[in-house]
Design a protein around this motif. Sequence first.
Motif, PDB file in Angstrom:
ATOM      1  N   VAL A   1      67.540 -55.189  45.430  1.00 47.78           N
ATOM      2  CA  VAL A   1      66.544 -54.378  44.713  1.00 47.78           C
ATOM      3  C   VAL A   1      66.553 -52.978  45.325  1.00 47.78           C
ATOM      4  N   LYS A   2      66.759 -51.979  44.469  1.00 51.35           N
ATOM      5  CA  LYS A   2      66.771 -50.583  44.902  1.00 51.35           C
ATOM      6  C   LYS A   2      65.657 -49.835  44.187  1.00 51.35           C
ATOM      7  N   LYS A   3      65.072 -48.884  44.890  1.00 50.37           N
ATOM      8  CA  LYS A   3      64.050 -48.042  44.277  1.00 50.37           C
ATOM      9  C   LYS A   3      64.560 -46.606  44.249  1.00 50.37           C
ATOM     10  N   TYR A   4      64.845 -46.136  43.054  1.00 49.84           N
ATOM     11  CA  TYR A   4      65.232 -44.748  42.829  1.00 49.84           C
ATOM     12  C   TYR A   4      63.953 -43.952  42.541  1.00 49.84           C
ATOM     13  N   HIS A   5      64.066 -42.654  42.377  1.00 54.16           N
ATOM     14  CA  HIS A   5      62.892 -41.842  42.049  1.00 54.16           C
ATOM     15  C   HIS A   5      62.274 -42.253  40.721  1.00 54.16           C
ATOM     16  N   ASP A   6      63.125 -42.683  39.781  1.00 59.39           N
ATOM     17  CA  ASP A   6      62.631 -42.956  38.432  1.00 59.39           C
ATOM     18  C   ASP A   6      62.475 -44.435  38.097  1.00 59.39           C
ATOM     19  N   PHE A   7      63.221 -45.324  38.726  1.00 61.79           N
ATOM     20  CA  PHE A   7      63.184 -46.740  38.359  1.00 61.79           C
ATOM     21  C   PHE A   7      63.461 -47.630  39.564  1.00 61.79           C
ATOM     22  N   PHE A   8      63.070 -48.879  39.401  1.00 59.60           N
ATOM     23  CA  PHE A   8      63.620 -49.927  40.257  1.00 59.60           C
ATOM     24  C   PHE A   8      64.880 -50.408  39.551  1.00 59.60           C
ATOM     25  N   VAL A   9      65.885 -50.779  40.319  1.00 62.56           N
ATOM     26  CA  VAL A   9      67.118 -51.318  39.774  1.00 62.56           C
ATOM     27  C   VAL A   9      67.416 -52.613  40.520  1.00 62.56           C
ATOM     28  N   VAL A  10      67.655 -53.672  39.757  1.00 58.62           N
ATOM     29  CA  VAL A  10      67.934 -54.978  40.338  1.00 58.62           C
ATOM     30  C   VAL A  10      69.366 -55.365  39.989  1.00 58.62           C
ATOM     31  N   GLN A  11      70.131 -55.731  41.002  1.00 64.11           N
ATOM     32  CA  GLN A  11      71.506 -56.168  40.798  1.00 64.11           C
ATOM     33  C   GLN A  11      71.504 -57.630  40.383  1.00 64.11           C
TER      34      GLN A  11
ATOM     35  N   CYS B   1      67.616 -56.160  30.743  1.00 62.02           N
ATOM     36  CA  CYS B   1      68.453 -57.363  30.623  1.00 62.02           C
ATOM     37  C   CYS B   1      68.297 -58.020  29.248  1.00 62.02           C
ATOM     38  N   LYS B   2      69.286 -58.830  28.889  1.00 67.06           N
ATOM     39  CA  LYS B   2      69.264 -59.513  27.591  1.00 67.06           C
ATOM     40  C   LYS B   2      68.143 -60.540  27.514  1.00 67.06           C
ATOM     41  N   ASP B   3      67.831 -61.194  28.615  1.00 66.26           N
ATOM     42  CA  ASP B   3      66.746 -62.179  28.631  1.00 66.26           C
ATOM     43  C   ASP B   3      65.438 -61.529  28.194  1.00 66.26           C
ATOM     44  N   PHE B   4      65.133 -60.363  28.766  1.00 65.02           N
ATOM     45  CA  PHE B   4      63.907 -59.661  28.385  1.00 65.02           C
ATOM     46  C   PHE B   4      63.982 -59.192  26.941  1.00 65.02           C
ATOM     47  N   THR B   5      65.125 -58.655  26.543  1.00 67.91           N
ATOM     48  CA  THR B   5      65.294 -58.144  25.181  1.00 67.91           C
ATOM     49  C   THR B   5      65.059 -59.238  24.143  1.00 67.91           C
ATOM     50  N   TYR B   6      65.613 -60.419  24.383  1.00 66.92           N
ATOM     51  CA  TYR B   6      65.489 -61.512  23.409  1.00 66.92           C
ATOM     52  C   TYR B   6      64.141 -62.212  23.469  1.00 66.92           C
ATOM     53  N   ARG B   7      63.646 -62.474  24.684  1.00 68.29           N
ATOM     54  CA  ARG B   7      62.395 -63.221  24.809  1.00 68.29           C
ATOM     55  C   ARG B   7      61.169 -62.319  24.822  1.00 68.29           C
TER      56      ARG B   7
ATOM     57  N   ARG C   1      59.608 -61.342  27.343  1.00 72.10           N
ATOM     58  CA  ARG C   1      58.684 -61.767  28.393  1.00 72.10           C
ATOM     59  C   ARG C   1      59.261 -61.419  29.763  1.00 72.10           C
ATOM     60  N   CYS C   2      58.471 -61.660  30.756  1.00 68.61           N
ATOM     61  CA  CYS C   2      58.841 -61.360  32.134  1.00 68.61           C
ATOM     62  C   CYS C   2      60.113 -62.111  32.549  1.00 68.61           C
ATOM     63  N   CYS C   3      61.120 -61.364  32.984  1.00 68.19           N
ATOM     64  CA  CYS C   3      62.370 -61.951  33.485  1.00 68.19           C
ATOM     65  C   CYS C   3      62.349 -61.928  35.010  1.00 68.19           C
ATOM     66  N   TRP C   4      63.375 -62.510  35.629  1.00 66.43           N
ATOM     67  CA  TRP C   4      63.380 -62.554  37.086  1.00 66.43           C
ATOM     68  C   TRP C   4      63.613 -61.179  37.694  1.00 66.43           C
ATOM     69  N   HIS C   5      64.216 -60.256  36.960  1.00 67.51           N
ATOM     70  CA  HIS C   5      64.427 -58.898  37.471  1.00 67.51           C
ATOM     71  C   HIS C   5      63.082 -58.182  37.630  1.00 67.51           C
ATOM     72  N   ILE C   6      62.193 -58.363  36.658  1.00 62.35           N
ATOM     73  CA  ILE C   6      60.851 -57.772  36.743  1.00 62.35           C
ATOM     74  C   ILE C   6      60.105 -58.375  37.923  1.00 62.35           C
ATOM     75  N   LEU C   7      60.203 -59.691  38.086  1.00 63.75           N
ATOM     76  CA  LEU C   7      59.545 -60.344  39.226  1.00 63.75           C
ATOM     77  C   LEU C   7      60.089 -59.811  40.548  1.00 63.75           C
TER      78      LEU C   7
ATOM     79  N   ASP D   1      57.877 -50.984  35.248  1.00 67.63           N
ATOM     80  CA  ASP D   1      56.652 -51.727  34.969  1.00 67.63           C
ATOM     81  C   ASP D   1      56.995 -53.127  34.450  1.00 67.63           C
ATOM     82  N   ASP D   2      56.610 -53.428  33.225  1.00 62.79           N
ATOM     83  CA  ASP D   2      56.877 -54.749  32.648  1.00 62.79           C
ATOM     84  C   ASP D   2      58.000 -54.692  31.611  1.00 62.79           C
ATOM     85  N   PHE D   3      58.991 -53.857  31.861  1.00 62.26           N
ATOM     86  CA  PHE D   3      60.146 -53.723  30.969  1.00 62.26           C
ATOM     87  C   PHE D   3      61.425 -53.859  31.784  1.00 62.26           C
ATOM     88  N   CYS D   4      62.431 -54.523  31.210  1.00 65.70           N
ATOM     89  CA  CYS D   4      63.733 -54.670  31.857  1.00 65.70           C
ATOM     90  C   CYS D   4      64.824 -54.512  30.796  1.00 65.70           C
TER      91      CYS D   4
END
Length: 106
Positions: A41-51, A66-72, A74-80, A61-64
């Motif tokens: 998990v990296k924190k840039y000035h503008d976003f968190f980025v999860v590998q 990833c395809k899991d978030f896009t399709y569902r 809902r909260c994905c593991w990257h957001i967590l 915030d509550d947006f990611c």
Amino acid sequence: MNEFWAGVQEAGLTPETREALRKRYRMRGQKAIEAVESGRVKKYHDFFVVQGRSEEYIVEDDFCTCKDFTYRGRCCWHILAARIAALTGRYTPVNAWYLDIMGRNR
């Protein structure tokens, strides 16, 4: 912030909070814990980025992205993972804007 997340912030990633995250979020919680503990998990000035396994995902915030978030939608593991990292301070700070770096890599 609700009581659960306030407890994570206060206690950090203790065995008890790890178990609570696994109980509450199941496999998503486990993957998020692993990402935080392995430094993905990296924190840039503008976003968190999860590998993830093969790509990096932008989390805001509550947006990611990833395809899991896009399709569902809902909260994905990257957001967590980003939330856990933000609350516990367990992320790699990057002194740059993610969008600037991505623009240079194109």
